[in-house]
Design a protein around this motif. Structure first.
Motif, mmCIF file in Angstrom:
data_model
loop_
_atom_site.group_PDB
_atom_site.id
_atom_site.type_symbol
_atom_site.label_atom_id
_atom_site.label_comp_id
_atom_site.label_asym_id
_atom_site.label_seq_id
_atom_site.Cartn_x
_atom_site.Cartn_y
_atom_site.Cartn_z
ATOM 1 N N GLY A 60 -8.969 -51.234 -19.598
ATOM 2 C CA GLY A 60 -8.368 -49.764 -19.199
ATOM 3 C C GLY A 60 -9.508 -48.777 -18.562
ATOM 4 N N ALA A 61 -10.684 -49.194 -18.572
ATOM 5 C CA ALA A 61 -11.575 -47.932 -18.003
ATOM 6 C C ALA A 61 -11.776 -47.963 -16.616
ATOM 7 C CB ALA A 61 -12.716 -48.197 -18.838
ATOM 8 N N ARG A 62 -11.298 -47.107 -16.134
ATOM 9 C CA ARG A 62 -11.501 -46.728 -14.693
ATOM 10 C C ARG A 62 -12.053 -45.467 -14.222
ATOM 11 N NH1 ARG A 62 -6.786 -49.746 -15.433
ATOM 12 N NH2 ARG A 62 -6.644 -51.594 -14.436
ATOM 13 N N GLN A 63 -12.983 -45.011 -15.137
ATOM 14 C CA GLN A 63 -13.683 -43.560 -14.963
ATOM 15 C C GLN A 63 -14.511 -43.740 -13.468
ATOM 16 O OE1 GLN A 63 -13.357 -44.834 -17.576
ATOM 17 N NE2 GLN A 63 -12.075 -43.319 -19.147
ATOM 18 N N GLU A 64 -14.790 -42.488 -12.794
ATOM 19 C CA GLU A 64 -16.001 -42.528 -11.783
ATOM 20 C C GLU A 64 -17.031 -43.194 -11.999
ATOM 21 O OE1 GLU A 64 -17.184 -39.777 -8.175
ATOM 22 O OE2 GLU A 64 -15.890 -39.090 -9.647
ATOM 23 N N ARG A 65 -17.621 -42.783 -13.323
ATOM 24 C CA ARG A 65 -19.071 -42.937 -13.697
ATOM 25 C C ARG A 65 -18.870 -43.697 -14.927
ATOM 26 N NH1 ARG A 65 -19.857 -38.495 -10.559
ATOM 27 N NH2 ARG A 65 -21.181 -38.472 -9.087
ATOM 28 N N LEU A 66 -19.249 -44.654 -15.292
ATOM 29 C CA LEU A 66 -18.708 -45.444 -16.592
ATOM 30 C C LEU A 66 -20.267 -46.542 -16.980
ATOM 31 C CD1 LEU A 66 -16.889 -46.252 -18.772
ATOM 32 C CD2 LEU A 66 -16.163 -47.982 -17.119
ATOM 33 N N LEU A 67 -20.533 -46.385 -18.314
ATOM 34 C CA LEU A 67 -21.300 -47.324 -18.833
ATOM 35 C C LEU A 67 -20.591 -48.316 -19.943
ATOM 36 C CD1 LEU A 67 -24.383 -44.897 -19.929
ATOM 37 C CD2 LEU A 67 -24.436 -47.162 -18.370
ATOM 38 N N VAL A 68 -20.684 -49.345 -19.549
ATOM 39 C CA VAL A 68 -20.128 -50.530 -20.580
ATOM 40 C C VAL A 68 -21.220 -51.121 -21.220
ATOM 41 C CG1 VAL A 68 -18.900 -52.730 -20.273
ATOM 42 C CG2 VAL A 68 -18.544 -51.088 -18.744
ATOM 43 N N VAL A 69 -21.276 -51.156 -22.456
ATOM 44 C CA VAL A 69 -22.097 -51.281 -23.445
ATOM 45 C C VAL A 69 -21.732 -52.588 -24.486
ATOM 46 C CG1 VAL A 69 -24.105 -50.937 -25.253
ATOM 47 C CG2 VAL A 69 -23.190 -49.273 -23.478
ATOM 48 N N GLU A 90 -30.449 -46.176 -27.070
ATOM 49 C CA GLU A 90 -30.742 -46.926 -25.745
ATOM 50 C C GLU A 90 -29.877 -46.271 -24.977
ATOM 51 O OE1 GLU A 90 -33.058 -48.982 -24.851
ATOM 52 O OE2 GLU A 90 -33.870 -48.898 -26.936
ATOM 53 N N THR A 91 -28.670 -45.831 -25.133
ATOM 54 C CA THR A 91 -27.781 -45.295 -24.113
ATOM 55 C C THR A 91 -28.269 -43.930 -23.568
ATOM 56 O OG1 THR A 91 -26.147 -46.251 -25.100
ATOM 57 C CG2 THR A 91 -25.357 -44.263 -23.617
ATOM 58 N N GLN A 92 -28.878 -43.278 -24.480
ATOM 59 C CA GLN A 92 -29.547 -41.972 -23.949
ATOM 60 C C GLN A 92 -30.675 -42.360 -23.032
ATOM 61 O OE1 GLN A 92 -30.307 -40.034 -27.723
ATOM 62 N NE2 GLN A 92 -28.388 -39.251 -27.836
ATOM 63 N N ARG A 93 -31.591 -43.158 -23.617
ATOM 64 C CA ARG A 93 -32.624 -43.373 -22.585
ATOM 65 C C ARG A 93 -32.319 -43.948 -21.247
ATOM 66 N NH1 ARG A 93 -36.386 -47.798 -25.504
ATOM 67 N NH2 ARG A 93 -37.182 -47.674 -23.372
ATOM 68 N N LEU A 94 -31.228 -44.711 -21.157
ATOM 69 C CA LEU A 94 -30.717 -45.287 -19.777
ATOM 70 C C LEU A 94 -30.191 -44.116 -19.048
ATOM 71 C CD1 LEU A 94 -30.046 -47.638 -17.966
ATOM 72 C CD2 LEU A 94 -27.649 -47.945 -19.079
ATOM 73 N N VAL A 95 -29.281 -43.241 -19.400
ATOM 74 C CA VAL A 95 -28.901 -42.123 -18.762
ATOM 75 C C VAL A 95 -30.140 -41.222 -18.193
ATOM 76 C CG1 VAL A 95 -27.398 -39.919 -18.914
ATOM 77 C CG2 VAL A 95 -26.869 -42.172 -20.089
ATOM 78 N N GLN A 122 -25.997 -53.309 -21.022
ATOM 79 C CA GLN A 122 -25.890 -51.843 -20.571
ATOM 80 C C GLN A 122 -25.531 -52.122 -19.061
ATOM 81 O OE1 GLN A 122 -29.339 -50.097 -22.115
ATOM 82 N NE2 GLN A 122 -27.747 -48.719 -23.586
ATOM 83 N N CYS A 123 -24.199 -51.745 -18.729
ATOM 84 C CA CYS A 123 -24.188 -51.724 -17.041
ATOM 85 C C CYS A 123 -23.593 -50.461 -16.868
ATOM 86 C CB CYS A 123 -23.235 -52.967 -16.885
ATOM 87 S SG CYS A 123 -23.503 -54.517 -17.372
ATOM 88 N N TYR A 124 -24.233 -49.914 -15.662
ATOM 89 C CA TYR A 124 -23.649 -48.630 -15.089
ATOM 90 C C TYR A 124 -22.808 -48.937 -13.864
ATOM 91 C CZ TYR A 124 -23.698 -44.034 -12.679
ATOM 92 O OH TYR A 124 -23.347 -43.128 -11.979
ATOM 93 N N LEU A 162 -30.761 -55.451 -20.134
ATOM 94 C CA LEU A 162 -30.470 -56.095 -21.361
ATOM 95 C C LEU A 162 -31.828 -55.643 -22.136
ATOM 96 C CD1 LEU A 162 -28.868 -58.001 -22.934
ATOM 97 C CD2 LEU A 162 -30.439 -59.975 -21.737
ATOM 98 N N GLU A 163 -31.229 -55.418 -23.426
ATOM 99 C CA GLU A 163 -32.334 -55.037 -24.510
ATOM 100 C C GLU A 163 -32.165 -56.019 -25.440
ATOM 101 O OE1 GLU A 163 -35.741 -53.121 -25.827
ATOM 102 O OE2 GLU A 163 -34.920 -52.650 -23.805
ATOM 103 N N PRO A 164 -33.294 -56.910 -25.836
ATOM 104 C CA PRO A 164 -33.024 -57.853 -26.839
ATOM 105 C C PRO A 164 -33.043 -57.405 -28.314
ATOM 106 C CG PRO A 164 -34.713 -58.521 -25.292
ATOM 107 C CD PRO A 164 -34.437 -57.138 -24.770
#
Length: 513
Positions: free
Chosen positions: A155-164, A204-209, A173-175, A186-188
């Protein structure tokens, strides 16, 4: 759809699952060395013509956005193949993902995302083993390719979304931008407690953004980014305490068990993490884009074609069965109507026999009586009463009061009598069997006895007035006659001496049909 096999491919292990409608079953685990490859080949030889997909969850992935002219068909395929060859040295596992159309200054361009694995050699031997075993390869997918389907299911349909998600291979992590993949990594990780894993996910999410902003894949003024985090089973509370939303990141945490329910996945092997979600989607809702070449998927495409032919045949059979059923119902209805008509015919025959049994006994057969009745009706139809003739003559006499009738003879002349009439001046009718003859005899009054021309004119006018309503003039007889030589003949003297009016005779005829 029957059960499919999915080979979950990581850097350390190769895990084979059997994906059913609402569950996953562990088939086997294979190591990443030669021994594991041989064991995998032996397993495939035991299941000839297996239907299998490969799900790669590897760290080495490359994503690059390009713009190409907006073309279609074979031109687009050739253009994409050239761009992939320019970008990657080995294009065996490379794909171009569509990102939509943009309007340039002079033409329309299409945005595409070129994706591939940085090290395809680790996948090549396993794909060769599938080819040698004759397996039907449905496709080679990566976990990022399935991220849009996973986000939609949750149910996540935002215009910009990060799936972790925390997979067996590490933190994935998928943008996504407008429901399409833009970047993934992918971070082992090692085995961490839920709290430590949540802190690791946040950092890791902050680094990816920050990295996406540097790449300009994420605008600086785009506002907060929605982050969908799939927490391990039972660790949602720890993740919610560690993942606080701010002006840059808006976190939403979903428990692993809730994600399984959203995907209708009821049975999973023990020890599996969020990779079970990706495995299930690879088997049940695979995306159109994948990394395998058409030659490697040849057997699978043939299998799809066979299924399509069988489905078309089944549909045609069902349609024929429906038509046959409809015709059978029509035939049954017609047979019922025929039976009712036959019963009615038998009832009518019985009524006819009952009625004819009351007839008086005759010395002839029923067929002769029928023939006699038919002949009687024919004679009655061809007969005519004299009233019509009398009415016609009376109407004419009212117009000519100077004519006085002495006699009126009415009769019907048959075919033999027509010949006599022909001798008297009437042409016989070959199609008429009989005709009505009327003979009028009388005298002409109110005319000078010696005015022969006036008498002749009056008689001729009277005879002409009688012609009509089907009557024809057959003969007119005057008390005198004028020969072609102009000689007047006839018994006119006595009439002039005695004062008696001149007599005449008019004969009319009307053909019967």
């Amino acid at each position: 759809m029957g059960a499919r096999h999915v080979l979950y491919f990581t850097a350390e292990n190769r895990i084979l699952y059997r994906a059913e409608r609402h569950g996953l079953e562990l088939v086997g685990k294979f190591s990443a060395d030669e021994a594991g490859l041989e064991a995998f080949g032996a397993h495939l030889r035991g299941e000839r013509s297996a239907l299998l997909a490969v799900l790669a969850d590897l760290a080495g992935e490359d994503f690059h956005e390009e713009q190409i002219p907006c073309v279609r068909g074979a031109d687009r395929q050739a253009l994409l193949a050239r761009r992939l060859a320019q970008r990657y040295r080995d294009t065996r596992l490379a794909a171009a993902l569509p990102l939509g159309v943009v309007q340039a200054a002079e033409r329309r361009n299409e945005r595409v995302l070129l994706a591939s694995f940085t090290n395809t050699q680790q996948l090549a031997p396993w794909l060769d083993a599938l080819e040698e075993a004759g397996a039907r390869l449905a496709g080679v997918y990566s976990a990022p390719l399935l991220a849009p389907a996973l986000a939609a299911a949750l149910g996540a349909r935002q215009e910009r979304l990060l799936v972790v998600s925390a997979n067996r291979a590490g933190v994935r992590q998928c943008y996504l931008e407008r429901g399409r993949l833009r970047f993934a990594r992918l971070e082992p990780t090692v085995d961490l407690a839920p709290g430590a894993l949540a802190d690791f996910v946040r950092s890791e999410t902050q680094r990816l953004v920050q990295y996406l902003v540097t790449l300009r894949a994420l605008p600086r003024d785009a506002g907060p980014v929605q982050v969908l985090v799939i927490a391990p089973s039972g660790g949602r509370s720890a993740f919610e305490r560690a993942l606080h939303s701010d002006t840059r990141l808006l976190f939403r945490t979903v428990d692993y068990s809730d994600a399984l329910k959203a995907l209708s996945l009821r049975r999973v092997p023990d020890g599996t993490a969020a990779e079970a979600l990706y495995v299930h989607l690879a088997a049940r809702k695979p995306p159109r884009e994948q990394f395998a070449r058409r030659e490697e998927r040849r057997r699978y495409l043939l299998w799809q074609m066979q299924r399509a032919i069988v489905a078309a045949g089944a549909a045609a059979f069902c349609a024929c069965a429906l038509v046959a059923g409809s015709r059978s119902l029509d035939a049954a209805s017609i047979r019922g109507d025929a039976a009712e008509e036959l019963a009615g015919a038998h009832a009518a025959a019985a009524d006819y026999a009952r009625i004819t049994s009351t007839f008086p006994v005759t010395e002839t057969s029923t067929e002769n009586l029928k023939a006699a009745v038919v002949e009687f009706r024919r004679i009655a139809e061809r007969s005519t009463p004299p009233e019509r003739a009398f009415l016609h003559v009376s109407r004419v006499l009212q117009r000519y009061p100077q004519f006085e009738l002495d006699a009126l003879r009415w009769g019907v002349a048959l075919a033999a009598e027509q010949r006599d009439a022909a001798l008297k001046g009437l042409a016989p009718d070959a199609q008429a069997d009989a005709m009505v003859l009327i003979e009028l005899s009388g005298r002409v009054n109110a005319t000078q006895r010696n005015d022969y021309r006036a008498i002749t004119a009056h008689v001729q006018q009277f005879a002409a007035a009688l012609v009509g309503e089907g009557y024809e003039l057959v003969r007119t007889q005057l008390p005198f006659d004028v020969t072609p030589e102009g000689v007047l003949s006839g018994d006119i003297g006595g009439s002039a001496d005695t004062g008696e009016a001149p007599r005449f005779t008019v004969v009319l005829a009307r053909r019967l049909p």
